[in-house]
Design an enzyme around this catalytic site. Structure first.
Site, PDB file in Angstrom:
ATOM      1  N   ASP A  33      16.136 -31.599  17.758  1.00 39.62           N
ATOM      2  CA  ASP A  33      17.167 -31.028  16.892  1.00 39.62           C
ATOM      3  C   ASP A  33      16.990 -31.644  15.504  1.00 39.62           C
ATOM      4  O   ASP A  33      16.951 -32.871  15.369  1.00 39.62           O
ATOM      5  CB  ASP A  33      18.564 -31.345  17.453  1.00 39.62           C
ATOM      6  CG  ASP A  33      19.656 -30.532  16.777  1.00 39.62           C
ATOM      7  OD1 ASP A  33      19.745 -30.581  15.532  1.00 39.62           O
ATOM      8  OD2 ASP A  33      20.413 -29.870  17.493  1.00 39.62           O
ATOM      9  N   HIS A 102      20.974 -22.463  24.359  1.00 38.23           N
ATOM     10  CA  HIS A 102      20.256 -23.737  24.307  1.00 38.23           C
ATOM     11  C   HIS A 102      21.126 -24.845  24.878  1.00 38.23           C
ATOM     12  O   HIS A 102      22.354 -24.775  24.831  1.00 38.23           O
ATOM     13  CB  HIS A 102      19.850 -24.080  22.870  1.00 38.23           C
ATOM     14  CG  HIS A 102      20.963 -23.992  21.882  1.00 38.23           C
ATOM     15  ND1 HIS A 102      21.369 -22.788  21.338  1.00 38.23           N
ATOM     16  CD2 HIS A 102      21.768 -24.937  21.352  1.00 38.23           C
ATOM     17  CE1 HIS A 102      22.374 -23.014  20.517  1.00 38.23           C
ATOM     18  NE2 HIS A 102      22.650 -24.311  20.507  1.00 38.23           N
TER      19      HIS A 102
END
Ligand code: AMP
Length: 140
Positions: A33, A102
């Site tokens: 991320d 996700h």
């Protein structure tokens, strides 16, 4: 929910946008991320085009959860956190900002407060160093 084929993660899956990859399988992709809530924050996504848990097939979800478990174990081995948060948001009202399903793998340490969601861009060198350690724990 109608699937937007040009969402950021769809474009990453098509290699139109870069990512710092942790692992990939025939059915999933795991990557860092870029606006992490903690060190070692990894996202795992199915390759299937699905916006939320209400859209994804059982088979794709099962493959994704298998990979979440495997990558979470590697994050634990690599970074030795005190705990681990696994999160998944459905719809804007729930905090979802990218409309491709996700799972967040967010390592937690007792002395490190959770950073704000999707706010501050981490530098690529730091993310790459963390990814390298996680890949090492996966045996890549
Ligand atoms: P959510 O709010 O659950 O939809 O989470 C989306 C996550 O994707 C956030 O944590 C963002 O920091 C992250 N993110 C956004 N763009 C990218 C990108 N290009 N590469 C990696 N992560 C991203």
């Amino acid at each position: 929910m109608n699937y937007d084929p040009n969402n950021i993660f769809a474009r990453i899956l098509r290699s139109e946008l870069p990512c710092i990859k942790v692992s990939e399988t025939a059915h999933t992709l795991a990557f860092m991320d870029v606006m992490p809530q903690s060190d070692g924050h990894v996202l795992v996504i199915p390759r299937e085009a699905a916006s939320t848990i209400h859209d994804v097939s059982d088979a794709a979800l099962a493959e994704c959860m298998r990979e979440v478990k495997r990558v979470a174990a590697a994050v634990r081995d690599a970074l030795q956190p005190d705990g681990m948060l696994i999160a998944q948001f459905n719809g804007e009202a729930a905090g979802q900002t990218v409309p491709h399903i996700h799972f967040h793998i967010i390592p937690r340490w007792h002395d490190a407060p959770l950073k704000q969601h999707a706010r501050v861009r981490a530098d690529d060198a730091t993310l790459e160093a963390q990814a390298e350690r996680i890949r090492g724990a996966l045996g890549h």
